[in-house]
Design a protein around this motif. Structure first.
Motif, PDB file in Angstrom:
ATOM      1  N   ASP A 137       0.809  -1.224   0.000  1.00 15.19           N
ATOM      2  CA  ASP A 137       0.000   0.000   0.000  1.00 15.19           C
ATOM      3  C   ASP A 137       0.841   1.272   0.000  1.00 15.19           C
ATOM      4  OD1 ASP A 137      -2.318  -1.602   0.098  1.00 15.19           O
ATOM      5  OD2 ASP A 137      -2.240  -1.628   2.305  1.00 15.19           O
ATOM      6  N   GLY A 138       2.104   1.180  -0.283  1.00 11.68           N
ATOM      7  CA  GLY A 138       2.965   2.375  -0.333  1.00 11.68           C
ATOM      8  C   GLY A 138       2.947   3.036  -1.697  1.00 11.68           C
ATOM      9  N   THR A 139       3.220   4.344  -1.753  1.00 10.50           N
ATOM     10  CA  THR A 139       3.260   5.096  -3.009  1.00 10.50           C
ATOM     11  C   THR A 139       4.610   5.817  -3.125  1.00 10.50           C
ATOM     12  OG1 THR A 139       2.223   7.021  -1.972  1.00 10.50           O
ATOM     13  CG2 THR A 139       0.762   5.417  -3.024  1.00 10.50           C
ATOM     14  N   TRP A 140       4.909   6.209  -4.341  1.00 10.11           N
ATOM     15  CA  TRP A 140       6.218   6.819  -4.607  1.00 10.11           C
ATOM     16  C   TRP A 140       6.410   8.141  -3.871  1.00 10.11           C
ATOM     17  CZ3 TRP A 140       6.371  11.632  -6.772  1.00 10.11           C
ATOM     18  CH2 TRP A 140       5.211  12.090  -7.399  1.00 10.11           C
ATOM     19  N   TRP A 141       5.330   8.966  -3.795  1.00 10.69           N
ATOM     20  CA  TRP A 141       5.503  10.264  -3.132  1.00 10.69           C
ATOM     21  C   TRP A 141       5.758  10.107  -1.634  1.00 10.69           C
ATOM     22  CZ3 TRP A 141       2.315  11.655   0.820  1.00 10.69           C
ATOM     23  CH2 TRP A 141       1.088  10.996   0.934  1.00 10.69           C
ATOM     24  N   GLN A 142       5.202   9.047  -1.029  1.00  6.72           N
ATOM     25  CA  GLN A 142       5.543   8.758   0.361  1.00  6.72           C
ATOM     26  C   GLN A 142       7.023   8.387   0.484  1.00  6.72           C
ATOM     27  OE1 GLN A 142       2.749   5.592   1.084  1.00  6.72           O
ATOM     28  NE2 GLN A 142       1.097   6.966   1.747  1.00  6.72           N
ATOM     29  N   GLY A 143       7.511   7.690  -0.527  1.00  8.46           N
ATOM     30  CA  GLY A 143       8.923   7.338  -0.526  1.00  8.46           C
ATOM     31  C   GLY A 143       9.834   8.547  -0.616  1.00  8.46           C
ATOM     32  N   LEU A 144       9.380   9.592  -1.349  1.00  5.65           N
ATOM     33  CA  LEU A 144      10.183  10.818  -1.409  1.00  5.65           C
ATOM     34  C   LEU A 144      10.312  11.447  -0.025  1.00  5.65           C
ATOM     35  CD1 LEU A 144       8.825  12.472  -4.697  1.00  5.65           C
ATOM     36  CD2 LEU A 144      10.978  11.213  -4.377  1.00  5.65           C
ATOM     37  N   LEU A 145       9.206  11.531   0.690  1.00  5.22           N
ATOM     38  CA  LEU A 145       9.255  12.098   2.039  1.00  5.22           C
ATOM     39  C   LEU A 145      10.067  11.216   2.979  1.00  5.22           C
ATOM     40  CD1 LEU A 145       5.526  13.280   2.425  1.00  5.22           C
ATOM     41  CD2 LEU A 145       7.541  14.629   1.783  1.00  5.22           C
ATOM     42  N   LEU A 146       9.904   9.908   2.834  1.00  3.43           N
ATOM     43  CA  LEU A 146      10.660   8.990   3.676  1.00  3.43           C
ATOM     44  C   LEU A 146      12.164   9.117   3.417  1.00  3.43           C
ATOM     45  CD1 LEU A 146      10.519   6.665   5.744  1.00  3.43           C
ATOM     46  CD2 LEU A 146      10.410   5.087   3.802  1.00  3.43           C
ATOM     47  N   GLY A 147      12.546   9.211   2.151  1.00  2.00           N
ATOM     48  CA  GLY A 147      13.959   9.367   1.822  1.00  2.00           C
ATOM     49  C   GLY A 147      14.539  10.661   2.356  1.00  2.00           C
ATOM     50  N   LEU A 148      13.771  11.749   2.269  1.00  2.00           N
ATOM     51  CA  LEU A 148      14.231  13.025   2.813  1.00  2.00           C
ATOM     52  C   LEU A 148      14.453  12.939   4.316  1.00  2.00           C
ATOM     53  CD1 LEU A 148      14.768  16.073   2.587  1.00  2.00           C
ATOM     54  CD2 LEU A 148      12.283  16.441   2.791  1.00  2.00           C
ATOM     55  N   ALA A 149      13.502  12.337   5.010  1.00  2.00           N
ATOM     56  CA  ALA A 149      13.626  12.204   6.465  1.00  2.00           C
ATOM     57  C   ALA A 149      14.815  11.323   6.845  1.00  2.00           C
ATOM     58  CB  ALA A 149      12.330  11.631   7.043  1.00  2.00           C
ATOM     59  N   VAL A 150      15.035  10.245   6.090  1.00  2.00           N
ATOM     60  CA  VAL A 150      16.162   9.363   6.380  1.00  2.00           C
ATOM     61  C   VAL A 150      17.489  10.095   6.175  1.00  2.00           C
ATOM     62  CG1 VAL A 150      17.397   7.325   5.556  1.00  2.00           C
ATOM     63  CG2 VAL A 150      14.944   7.211   5.953  1.00  2.00           C
ATOM     64  N   ALA A 151      17.596  10.871   5.113  1.00  2.00           N
ATOM     65  CA  ALA A 151      18.844  11.588   4.863  1.00  2.00           C
ATOM     66  C   ALA A 151      19.162  12.559   5.994  1.00  2.00           C
ATOM     67  CB  ALA A 151      18.758  12.336   3.529  1.00  2.00           C
ATOM     68  N   VAL A 152      18.141  13.250   6.483  1.00  2.00           N
ATOM     69  CA  VAL A 152      18.357  14.204   7.569  1.00  2.00           C
ATOM     70  C   VAL A 152      18.710  13.484   8.871  1.00  2.00           C
ATOM     71  CG1 VAL A 152      17.268  15.980   8.987  1.00  2.00           C
ATOM     72  CG2 VAL A 152      16.882  15.953   6.512  1.00  2.00           C
ATOM     73  N   SER A 153      17.945  12.433   9.218  1.00  2.00           N
ATOM     74  CA  SER A 153      18.192  11.739  10.482  1.00  2.00           C
ATOM     75  C   SER A 153      19.529  10.999  10.466  1.00  2.00           C
ATOM     76  CB  SER A 153      17.050  10.763  10.774  1.00  2.00           C
ATOM     77  OG  SER A 153      16.992   9.759   9.781  1.00  2.00           O
ATOM     78  N   ALA A 154      19.893  10.400   9.335  1.00  2.00           N
ATOM     79  CA  ALA A 154      21.174   9.705   9.246  1.00  2.00           C
ATOM     80  C   ALA A 154      22.336  10.678   9.389  1.00  2.00           C
ATOM     81  CB  ALA A 154      21.265   8.950   7.919  1.00  2.00           C
ATOM     82  N   THR A 155      22.220  11.852   8.784  1.00  2.00           N
ATOM     83  CA  THR A 155      23.280  12.857   8.902  1.00  2.00           C
ATOM     84  C   THR A 155      23.397  13.361  10.329  1.00  2.00           C
ATOM     85  OG1 THR A 155      22.912  13.541   6.602  1.00  2.00           O
ATOM     86  CG2 THR A 155      24.101  15.067   8.040  1.00  2.00           C
ATOM     87  N   LEU A 156      22.254  13.622  10.968  1.00  2.00           N
ATOM     88  CA  LEU A 156      22.287  14.067  12.356  1.00  2.00           C
ATOM     89  C   LEU A 156      22.855  12.991  13.283  1.00  2.00           C
ATOM     90  CD1 LEU A 156      18.860  15.936  12.634  1.00  2.00           C
ATOM     91  CD2 LEU A 156      21.154  16.937  12.497  1.00  2.00           C
ATOM     92  N   GLY A 157      22.515  11.737  13.006  1.00  2.00           N
ATOM     93  CA  GLY A 157      23.071  10.663  13.811  1.00  2.00           C
ATOM     94  C   GLY A 157      24.573  10.538  13.657  1.00  2.00           C
ATOM     95  N   ASP A 158      25.042  10.692  12.435  1.00  2.00           N
ATOM     96  CA  ASP A 158      26.489  10.651  12.192  1.00  2.00           C
ATOM     97  C   ASP A 158      27.182  11.809  12.898  1.00  2.00           C
ATOM     98  OD1 ASP A 158      28.917   9.951  11.239  1.00  2.00           O
ATOM     99  OD2 ASP A 158      28.379   9.965   9.122  1.00  2.00           O
ATOM    100  N   LEU A 159      26.593  12.993  12.820  1.00  2.00           N
ATOM    101  CA  LEU A 159      27.170  14.150  13.504  1.00  2.00           C
ATOM    102  C   LEU A 159      27.136  13.972  15.027  1.00  2.00           C
ATOM    103  CD1 LEU A 159      25.734  17.115  11.399  1.00  2.00           C
ATOM    104  CD2 LEU A 159      28.095  16.303  11.449  1.00  2.00           C
ATOM    105  N   GLY A 160      26.056  13.337  15.523  1.00  2.00           N
ATOM    106  CA  GLY A 160      25.955  13.116  16.962  1.00  2.00           C
ATOM    107  C   GLY A 160      27.083  12.244  17.479  1.00  2.00           C
ATOM    108  N   GLU A 161      27.354  11.144  16.784  1.00  4.52           N
ATOM    109  CA  GLU A 161      28.456  10.303  17.259  1.00  4.52           C
ATOM    110  C   GLU A 161      29.806  10.963  17.021  1.00  4.52           C
ATOM    111  OE1 GLU A 161      30.247   5.808  17.184  1.00  4.52           O
ATOM    112  OE2 GLU A 161      28.934   6.457  15.573  1.00  4.52           O
ATOM    113  N   SER A 162      29.923  11.750  15.954  1.00  2.53           N
ATOM    114  CA  SER A 162      31.170  12.499  15.751  1.00  2.53           C
ATOM    115  C   SER A 162      31.415  13.451  16.913  1.00  2.53           C
ATOM    116  CB  SER A 162      31.118  13.273  14.431  1.00  2.53           C
ATOM    117  OG  SER A 162      31.054  12.396  13.326  1.00  2.53           O
TER     118      SER A 162
END
Length: 390
Positions: free
Chosen positions: A319-344
């Motif tokens: 039941d997933g759609t491509w536009w949901q994937g765009l938002l999900l990808g954006l959120a993942v990029a931000v959270s992954a970067t913040l997590g990397d910076l946090g451990e740094s």
């Protein structure tokens, strides 16, 4: 008698070493010194060590051959002077000014080679990093799609190793002794409880782990109690509690694909950030925390993750759609970067480059979990909002 004539009586201080008479050509001291003595009385010329005209025999003038211009005020002779026979000019009528005064040319000093521009490097053994990454990926995918309980065990082991690395570095660098035993037992229990009982089980396990940390530390002297238990509570939240969201994703009917989507998006985000930042990165993102990260790299992470998110949501999630994937990808990029910076930030405070050395080319387990841990609750929440808990 005129003091300037050669027949002048010897004066005190002008006798030779054997006191047999005045040294011919010596200039009188004091005001009587005039231009005639300046022209006829000169220091002995310097002759190099190299034998001239007949090898090691004396040239008959009794002059010592010196190898360097010591104890004299005269400049170097012209190079052509060395080709002439030695002559004692102390009694020569030719004035000193007639001798060539050009300094001897100095040999050319070789210039150091100009440093070649250094090529960009990854800073790690890419071969080992790729090999370890492929091996870990194979283990995770195999356990994820064969037996879900095995994957839960893999997550629990990763959590325990990550806790060991974190507490070890805290003790080594800061003298903080977070209790490892209750953290390891409670962390593994959190992951299992999250898979079996969901969010409710994860919160209960977290509360019991915090209580165990407080009690366990009471068996030691009270000095440093507050900082030790604070570090223990931080470790319990940072590693096992965030990891329970991966286990909770696995509870859904399409849980294996949800977890795979979470892993793929995080890896693609990191890869896009590295590839674009290495090739085009110029503007630092957070130079005081992680000098290697650039804004261009962040844009690469967002672009790669959004494309991957659209594909995953469209073809992997029910039941997933491509536009949901765009938002999900954006959120993942931000959270992954913040997590990397946090451990740094943590590693910079501890003064270390890596949390461990268990994984060649990667560092430690915590160096691989840095972007995964904070991304897990983000993906879990967005998937629940978009397609439900399953």
């Amino acid at each position: 008698m005129n003091d300037s004539s050669w027949g002048a009586p010897p004066q005190a201080g002008y006798w030779g070493p054997s006191d047999r008479g005045p040294v011919q050509g010596a200039a009188p001291a004091g005001p009587a010194y005039d231009a005639q003595y300046a022209q006829q009385t000169r220091p002995m010329p310097i002759v190099p060590d190299v034998p001239e005209h007949g090898g090691d025999q004396d040239d008959g003038q009794g002059a010592a051959r010196l190898s360097s211009p010591l104890f004299r005020d005269e400049p170097f002779r012209d190079q052509s002077y060395r080709d002439e026979p030695y002559r004692d000019e102390s009694t020569s009528a030719q004035p000193y000014a007639a001798v060539p005064q050009n300094p001897e040319p100095m040999p050319d000093v070789p210039h150091p080679a100009q440093p070649q521009p250094q090529k960009k490097t990854a800073g790690r053994d890419l071969g080992a990093a790729i090999g370890v990454g492929v091996g870990l990926g194979a283990v995770i995918v195999a356990s994820l799609f064969v037996v879900k309980a095995v994957f839960v065990g893999v997550v629990a082991v990763a959590v325990v190793v990550g806790l060991w690395e974190l507490t070890k570095r805290l003790e080594e660098r800061k003298g903080v002794k977070a209790p490892l035993v209750p953290l390891a037992l409670g962390g593994a229990a959190m992951v299992v409880a999250g898979y079996v009982r969901g969010a409710e089980g994860a919160w209960v396990a977290m509360a019991l782990t915090a209580l165990a940390v407080l009690v366990w530390r009471m068996t030691e002297p009270p000095e440093g109690y507050l900082k030790d238990v604070t570090a223990g509570l931080f470790a319990a939240f940072y590693v096992p509690f965030l990891a329970t969201f991966v286990a909770m994703m696995l509870m859904a009917d399409d849980g294996s694909r949800r977890v795979l989507t979470f892993l793929v998006l995080t890896v693609v985000s990191d890869t896009g950030a590295y590839a674009v930042g290495w090739r085009f990165g110029k503007t630092k993102l957070a130079p005081r925390i992680s000098p290697g990260k650039t804004r261009e790299g962040l844009l690469g992470a967002v672009a790669f993750a959004m494309v991957a998110g659209a594909l995953c949501m469209q073809f992997m999630i029910d039941d997933g759609t491509w536009w949901q994937g765009l938002l999900l990808g954006l959120a993942v990029a931000v959270s992954a970067t913040l997590g990397d910076l946090g451990e740094s930030m943590i590693k910079r405070d501890l003064g270390i480059k890596d949390m461990g050395t268990l994984l060649p080319g990667h560092g430690g387990i915590m160096d691989r979990l840095d972007s995964l841990l904070p991304t897990a609750p983000v993906v879990w929440l967005l998937l629940v909002i978009f397609v439900g808990s399953g």
